[in-house]
Motif scaffolding. Structure first.
Motif, PDB file in Angstrom:
ATOM      1  N   SER A  15       5.706   3.588   6.323  1.00  0.00           N
ATOM      2  CA  SER A  15       5.531   2.211   7.084  1.00  0.00           C
ATOM      3  C   SER A  15       4.146   2.117   7.558  1.00  0.00           C
ATOM      4  O   SER A  15       3.598   0.775   7.676  1.00  0.00           O
ATOM      5  CB  SER A  15       6.432   1.867   8.206  1.00  0.00           C
ATOM      6  OG  SER A  15       6.231   2.732   9.293  1.00  0.00           O
ATOM      7  N   HIS A  16       3.301   3.044   7.812  1.00  0.00           N
ATOM      8  CA  HIS A  16       2.188   3.149   8.114  1.00  0.00           C
ATOM      9  C   HIS A  16       0.840   3.256   7.217  1.00  0.00           C
ATOM     10  O   HIS A  16      -0.288   3.541   7.460  1.00  0.00           O
ATOM     11  CB  HIS A  16       1.688   4.081   9.495  1.00  0.00           C
ATOM     12  CG  HIS A  16       2.733   3.852  10.225  1.00  0.00           C
ATOM     13  ND1 HIS A  16       2.627   2.705  11.333  1.00  0.00           N
ATOM     14  CD2 HIS A  16       3.807   4.506  10.958  1.00  0.00           C
ATOM     15  CE1 HIS A  16       3.562   2.712  12.288  1.00  0.00           C
ATOM     16  NE2 HIS A  16       4.362   3.783  11.960  1.00  0.00           N
ATOM     17  N   VAL A  17       1.341   3.454   5.782  1.00  0.00           N
ATOM     18  CA  VAL A  17       0.665   3.305   4.529  1.00  0.00           C
ATOM     19  C   VAL A  17       0.295   1.991   4.408  1.00  0.00           C
ATOM     20  O   VAL A  17       0.837   1.276   4.063  1.00  0.00           O
ATOM     21  CB  VAL A  17       1.340   4.284   3.321  1.00  0.00           C
ATOM     22  CG1 VAL A  17       0.307   4.157   2.314  1.00  0.00           C
ATOM     23  CG2 VAL A  17       1.682   5.800   3.975  1.00  0.00           C
ATOM     24  N   ARG A  18      -1.204   1.789   4.111  1.00  0.00           N
ATOM     25  CA  ARG A  18      -1.721   0.500   3.752  1.00  0.00           C
ATOM     26  C   ARG A  18      -2.310   0.567   2.261  1.00  0.00           C
ATOM     27  O   ARG A  18      -3.046   1.350   1.850  1.00  0.00           O
ATOM     28  CB  ARG A  18      -3.061  -0.013   4.688  1.00  0.00           C
ATOM     29  CG  ARG A  18      -3.738  -1.520   4.408  1.00  0.00           C
ATOM     30  CD  ARG A  18      -4.612  -1.692   5.342  1.00  0.00           C
ATOM     31  NE  ARG A  18      -5.735  -0.831   5.240  1.00  0.00           N
ATOM     32  CZ  ARG A  18      -6.840  -0.850   4.814  1.00  0.00           C
ATOM     33  NH1 ARG A  18      -6.891  -1.831   3.813  1.00  0.00           N
ATOM     34  NH2 ARG A  18      -7.862   0.016   4.797  1.00  0.00           N
ATOM     35  N   LYS A  19      -1.707  -0.441   1.561  1.00  0.00           N
ATOM     36  CA  LYS A  19      -1.880  -0.690   0.082  1.00  0.00           C
ATOM     37  C   LYS A  19      -3.112  -1.512   0.221  1.00  0.00           C
ATOM     38  O   LYS A  19      -3.018  -2.736   0.801  1.00  0.00           O
ATOM     39  CB  LYS A  19      -1.000  -0.976  -0.792  1.00  0.00           C
ATOM     40  CG  LYS A  19       0.263  -0.026  -0.819  1.00  0.00           C
ATOM     41  CD  LYS A  19       1.168  -0.585  -1.975  1.00  0.00           C
ATOM     42  CE  LYS A  19       2.086   0.686  -2.399  1.00  0.00           C
ATOM     43  NZ  LYS A  19       2.770   0.225  -3.536  1.00  0.00           N
ATOM     44  N   VAL A  20      -4.240  -1.003  -0.607  1.00  0.00           N
ATOM     45  CA  VAL A  20      -5.514  -1.770  -0.867  1.00  0.00           C
ATOM     46  C   VAL A  20      -5.323  -2.629  -2.020  1.00  0.00           C
ATOM     47  O   VAL A  20      -5.419  -2.036  -2.984  1.00  0.00           O
ATOM     48  CB  VAL A  20      -6.547  -0.959  -0.691  1.00  0.00           C
ATOM     49  CG1 VAL A  20      -7.910  -1.536  -0.903  1.00  0.00           C
ATOM     50  CG2 VAL A  20      -6.430   0.280   0.569  1.00  0.00           C
TER      51      VAL A  20
END
Length: 314
Positions: free
Chosen positions: A80-85
């Motif tokens: 949930s704390h992985v940001r997709k760029v």
């Protein structure tokens, strides 16, 4: 706490030559993509061994990113704390072996999702909920520019005093100033797991043994990974050698990361040093028996069975 283990990094896929002894210059078959990334491997192995895990970082929006993230999600890791760029690609590593087993890598990492990694990607609240935080020298090296280094220092500052920190030096190059980058993380680490050749280099000593003893005298647990020769564990009380499992090696990629996951799992469970080292050796050996850097990440009952069977065969 909410998590047993938290780490930060970025997904990688590996694409491998099917046959040994084939150079990158000649047309030939590859196999893959395989999910990879050193901290991703640590989390996946630890999760399958039974730990509750969390991953911080950035990821691309391409199909290769899904190869890694889908694997981690299936194994129960909190993403949930992985940001997709948006529009970013995933790092790729091409791997080949000479007939004598020597590896060669061809990395495609520039201008991938990790290039956008910054302080906002460190969720301090999640960090504070982790019993163990795992740090990778490879990630620290790649995060050596100003923006990404600030993010890693933010992570370091967010770690509670009662949480434990594990560092795998995992050097990937000889870039200038690398020891200045590593120093605050070495200082904070409770557990350090260098491979042969890394401990002495990291501490500027003539031998690994001298470096490991010096770190142990500071109150750290130091585990020198020695591959097929097992490992040596250095503490303030002395040195303990833990023998390896003898297996038929197919692909050593990911073995060191799997070892780290096994050792941390043992400590989380309250195991003694020798039992934690045995679990770590087993996790590393199993990884070497499969082609692909995560393909030997087996579930706990399988790993325990592997250990029992090998003990019974002695």
């Amino acid at each position: 706490m909410k998590y047993d283990l938290l780490t930060v990094g970025f997904p990688i896929v590996e694409i491998m030559r099917k046959e040994r002894g084939v150079s990158f210059e000649e047309p030939a078959d590859f196999t893959g993509p395989y999910p990879s990334g050193d901290t991703c491997i640590v989390l996946d192995v630890a999760s399958r061994l039974g730990l509750k895990c969390c991953f911080l970082g950035t990821a691309g929006t391409d199909a290769f990113s899904d190869v890694v993230l889908n694997r981690l999600e299936r194994d129960g890791i909190d993403l949930s704390h992985v940001r997709k760029v948006d529009g970013a690609s995933t790092a790729i590593v091409f791997v080949r072996y000479d007939r004598d087993g020597k590896r060669e890598y061809l990395n495609v990492m520039e201008h991938t999702a990790f290039s956008d990694f910054n302080e906002s990607d460190i969720c301090a609240e999640a960090v504070k909920e982790a019993r163990w935080i795992h740090l990778s020298g490879e990630v620290l090296c790649i995060a050596s520019d100003v923006g990404r280094r600030k993010a890693m220092l933010r992570l370091l500052e967010a770690i509670p005093a009662d949480s434990r920190v594990c560092l795998d030096p995992n050097f990937v190059d000889d870039q200038p100033g690398i020891m200045d980058i590593m120093k605050p993380f070495i200082t904070r680490a409770d557990l350090i797991l260098p491979s042969e050749g890394e401990a002495g280099r990291m501490m500027g000593t003539d031998t690994d043994e001298e470096a490991c003893r010096g770190l142990a005298a500071q109150g750290k647990t130091v585990v020198l990974k020695k591959g097929c020769a097992g490992c040596d564990v250095y503490t303030a009380e002395g040195v303990c050698h833990i023998p390896a499992f003898h297996i038929e090696e197919k692909d050593p990629t990911g073995c060191g990361d799997s070892f780290c996951a096994g050792f941390i799992t043992g400590l989380v469970e309250g195991q003694c040093i020798r039992d934690a080292g045995t679990l770590a050796n087993a996790a590393g050996a199993l990884q070497a028996m499969y082609v692909g850097p995560m393909e030997g990440a087996l579930y706990r009952e399988e790993v325990d069975g592997f250990i029992r069977n090998h003990k019974a065969a002695k």
